[in-house]
Design an enzyme around this catalytic site. Structure first.
Site, PDB file in Angstrom:
ATOM      1  N   LYS A 116       0.827  -1.202   0.000  1.00  0.00           N
ATOM      2  CA  LYS A 116       0.000   0.000   0.000  1.00  0.00           C
ATOM      3  C   LYS A 116       0.867   1.260   0.000  1.00  0.00           C
ATOM      4  O   LYS A 116       0.560   2.241  -0.683  1.00  0.00           O
ATOM      5  CB  LYS A 116      -0.926  -0.003   1.219  1.00  0.00           C
TER       6      LYS A 116
ATOM      7  N   GLU B 245      -4.091   7.138   7.269  1.00  0.00           N
ATOM      8  CA  GLU B 245      -4.690   8.008   6.273  1.00  0.00           C
ATOM      9  C   GLU B 245      -5.772   8.871   6.915  1.00  0.00           C
ATOM     10  O   GLU B 245      -6.419   8.451   7.892  1.00  0.00           O
ATOM     11  CB  GLU B 245      -5.364   7.190   5.162  1.00  0.00           C
TER      12      GLU B 245
ATOM     13  N   HIS C 190     -15.946  -3.754   5.105  1.00  0.00           N
ATOM     14  CA  HIS C 190     -15.000  -3.557   3.996  1.00  0.00           C
ATOM     15  C   HIS C 190     -14.984  -4.704   2.993  1.00  0.00           C
ATOM     16  O   HIS C 190     -14.123  -4.735   2.120  1.00  0.00           O
ATOM     17  CB  HIS C 190     -13.583  -3.276   4.513  1.00  0.00           C
TER      18      HIS C 190
ATOM     19  N   ARG D  73      -5.408  -8.338 -10.495  1.00  0.00           N
ATOM     20  CA  ARG D  73      -6.047  -9.609 -10.852  1.00  0.00           C
ATOM     21  C   ARG D  73      -7.433  -9.322 -11.405  1.00  0.00           C
ATOM     22  O   ARG D  73      -7.894  -8.182 -11.415  1.00  0.00           O
ATOM     23  CB  ARG D  73      -6.193 -10.492  -9.603  1.00  0.00           C
TER      24      ARG D  73
END
Length: 515
Positions: free
Chosen positions: A120, A203, A238, A295
């Site tokens: 990330k 974040e 999520h 993917r």
């Protein structure tokens, strides 16, 4: 797309995605081979495949995650390529590199792109340098004190995220300073357990954003195109459960800007094959890079239905070195598609897993209905893997027609013997916010917590939620069982050969002849 690019492809996966890939291979005249664990010995992919090979016991680390053994198997059986599907080894850079080193074709992106986008922190840095907007965030947070300093600087709430994460693992939202130490420890612990890497970063948390992703495709000639967006805001912790294409709030101009940003991100890492760039879309229309999935996505069928493309077939062609067909960058979505993921979980008992035998399966049919299913009537749903049974996808001329078709399809769908998420989707289709397209990534969790999505399912597996209806359901059950006894099984062409072939195949597998 003329002659087959590979004589044989080994599918390193299971369930509905293995079935989906087998169908695409068969349409190109390619032999499809699958691997299976002991728990999947009589699974639908094994019964449908041209060849099937035991890879190990039920637990994933002893079967579907045995990358070295999978590559050796592909070489031994003469496969020219490996398709990883999604999950398991699909985003494992080491596996992709081992496939390449063995002289086989990895039907996916280069190992280098998988590696970079798997981090990330590194992916954020690369796409930001390429001009893609990112959420204000930090580098790796070595301790809770550093995270607290960042949070004070950008303001609460903030989100702690696992650097090597995905699927909602290693994520914690923090609303106030006193919550941060505990959340930091929990995020690192979950990250270590899920990914073997406990690094986390921080974040700024965007209030009530939507999750909108762009399907991209690249070929070996350097062409990269955007194939439009998918709305993926209906999530539980999520994890996506319902997806749509196009998004109810993305207009042509926003689609163009998000598509251009996604292409920039893909080109920054030399991307080839299918990939998805995920964005957070703020209420004001600003969008920020979230991550890139290197993917094929679970929700790829909604893009297929509104573009007319076969993305798996396109994956195979690009992996073989063929260029992307001309004009893909000018495709606009036609109509509206919605996908509902069918999970073997009880949504009204904390989404508890519901393994067991599927005693009856009746899939919906009719105009605009597609079933990507990985099970069959009589199949056993094991406890060892992701609980997704398949996906129900519908297409309509607009969103309203698509929702009506999904309602109709869910009413026709029958899955007995296990609990599923179908009652939740029926309730969601009655929800005024969902009907109006007022979505955000926390909407489903919020409504479940507030009891706004009560079930009214008549199926026997869910009568606990409708205590006033047992007599009606019992009558329906009696009529359907009587009708079932009077039917002669056929293969869809008027004969019984299909059922006898399947039975013979199961006996051969149980005897070990396909090992």
């Amino acid at each position: 797309m003329g002659s087959p690019p590979f004589a044989k492809v080994l599918i390193a996966n299971r369930g509905e995605i293995a079935v989906r890939i087998l169908r695409a291979l068969r349409e190109r005249g390619i032999t499809g081979a699958v691997i299976y664990s002991d728990a999947d010995r009589t699974s639908l992919p094994v019964l449908l495949a041209d060849e099937a090979y035991r890879i190990g016991p039920a637990p994933s680390p002893q079967s579907y995650l045995k990358g070295e053994e999978i590559v050796e198997l592909a070489l031994r059986i003469g496969a020219g390529a490996i398709h990883p599907g999604y999950g398991f080894l699909a985003e494992n850079a080491g596996f992709a590199r081992r496939v390449e080193e063995a002289g086989l074709t990895f039907i996916g992106p280069p190992a280098s792109a998988v590696e970079v986008m798997g981090s990330k922190l590194e992916s954020r840095r690369i796409v930001a340098d390429a001009g893609v907007p990112v959420v204000p965030g930090s580098g790796e947070m070595p301790d809770a004190e550093a995270a607290a300093e960042f949070a004070e600087r950008v303001g609460y709430p903030v989100m702690l995220k696992a650097s090597a994460g995905g699927g909602g693992k290693g994520m914690r939202r923090v609303h106030a300073p006193e919550e941060l130490p505990k959340a930091y420890r929990a995020a690192r612990s979950e990250a270590r357990a899920s990914f073997g890497d406990d690094s986390v970063y921080c974040e700024k948390y965007i209030e009530r954003p939507r999750h909108v992703e762009i399907q991209i495709f690249g070929d070996r000639n350097g062409t990269v195109v955007s194939l439009g967006e998918r709305e993926c805001s209906v999530q539980r912790r999520h994890q996506k459960v319902i997806e749509e294409a196009p998004s109810p709030v993305v207009d042509p101009e926003l689609r163009r800007r998000m598509g251009e940003a996604a292409v920039l991100a893909a080109r920054a890492v030399g991307y080839v094959n299918a990939g998805t760039v995920e964005f957070l879309l703020a209420p004001g229309g600003e969008f920020y890079f979230l991550e890139m999935n290197t993917r094929l996505q679970v929700e790829h069928p909604v893009t297929e239905l509104v573009t007319g493309l076969d993305l798996v077939r396109l994956q195979v062609a690009v992996a073989a070195g063929e260029p992307l067909p001309p004009g893909l960058d000018r495709i606009e979505p036609e109509g509206h598609a919605i996908e509902a993921r069918l999970y073997a979980e009880d949504p009204y008992s904390g989404f508890a897993p519901s393994p067991g035998t599927i005693e009856r399966l009746r899939l919906p049919e009719g105009p605009g209905v597609r079933n990507d299913c990985g099970v069959y009537e009589g199949a056993t749903v094991p406890i060892h893997y992701d609980p997704m049974l398949g996906k129900l996808i519908v297409w309509g001329s607009d969103r309203e027609q698509a929702m009506l078709r999904l309602e109709r399809a869910l009413a026709e769908l029958r899955i007995d013997g296990i609990r599923t998420t179908v009652p939740l989707y029926r309730a969601l289709l009655r929800d005024p916010d969902f009907r109006a397209g007022r979505l955000d990534i926390a909407m489903l969790d919020r409504k479940l917590a507030e009891g706004e999505l009560a079930a009214t399912d008549l199926s026997p597996g869910h009568l606990a939620h409708c205590p006033e209806l047992p007599m009606i359901a019992a009558a329906i059950e009696h009529v359907e069982r009587a009708a079932s006894r009077s039917r002669v099984p056929t293969d869809g062409a008027g004969g019984s050969r299909g059922r006898w072939s399947a039975a013979a195949r199961r006996e051969a597998i149980e005897g070990g002849r396909w090992s």
